[in-house]
Scaffold this active site. Sequence first.
Site, mmCIF file in Angstrom:
data_model
loop_
_atom_site.group_PDB
_atom_site.id
_atom_site.type_symbol
_atom_site.label_atom_id
_atom_site.label_comp_id
_atom_site.label_asym_id
_atom_site.label_seq_id
_atom_site.Cartn_x
_atom_site.Cartn_y
_atom_site.Cartn_z
ATOM 1 N N HIS A 24 76.822 39.079 48.429
ATOM 2 C CA HIS A 24 75.552 39.808 48.303
ATOM 3 C C HIS A 24 74.410 39.116 49.050
ATOM 4 C CE1 HIS A 24 74.661 37.246 44.616
ATOM 5 N NE2 HIS A 24 73.453 37.326 45.144
ATOM 6 N N SER B 24 72.002 31.808 44.163
ATOM 7 C CA SER B 24 73.244 32.528 44.466
ATOM 8 C C SER B 24 73.953 31.898 45.650
ATOM 9 C CB SER B 24 72.957 33.991 44.797
ATOM 10 O OG SER B 24 72.589 34.693 43.651
ATOM 11 N N ASP C 41 82.560 39.006 45.561
ATOM 12 C CA ASP C 41 81.188 38.564 45.876
ATOM 13 C C ASP C 41 81.211 37.186 46.531
ATOM 14 O OD1 ASP C 41 78.471 38.467 46.210
ATOM 15 O OD2 ASP C 41 77.970 38.344 44.091
#
Length: 193
Positions: free
Chosen positions: A33, A139, A63
């Site tokens: 992402h 992230s 992901d």
Amino acid sequence: VDSTVKVSGEACENIQEGSGFVVAHELVATNAHVVAGDRSLRIETFDGPSLEATVVAFDPNRDLALLRVPGLRRLALTIGESKVGMTGVVLGHPGGGPLRAAPAQIAREVSARGRDIYDRRATTRRVLILAAELRPGDSGGALVDTTGAVVGVAFAIAPDRPDVAYALNEEELQKVMATVGTAPVPTGKCLDG
């Protein structure tokens, strides 16, 4: 610390930023992402130049993504084994800012059913539930144990609990690493929002 990088790119006129870490020679792992829809990508080390990166593995179900970064001279982190109760830190660049080590403990490991990053397909992944206060931009950061080995990849924060975060376990990372080639791969569509 030397092996942690900031990842930034432009996707649909938005700047996307996240974290990543070196997993092999000139190869960086991050979240899918973070790079979805990106047309140009750069990585920054904490003490070096900004370098161009190319996506060579992109897995929207897990992901995870892998970036080839020619000229990146950093040692790869070793891959360890996650265990419930283990403590460590998540190394990331929250808010696109300086490197931060956020304390983390693996509270649980689950086989999580969810959706891919585009909310199109059902997925099942091995997920570590962390007692950790992460922030946007963490992230793609490595969850490392007390020896510095990677045991997970941070990917989300619980929407209702700021002290709970989620990481993919090391097996999910190894599965994507096994698919990497030398040719660039598409990074899919931009994410909404």
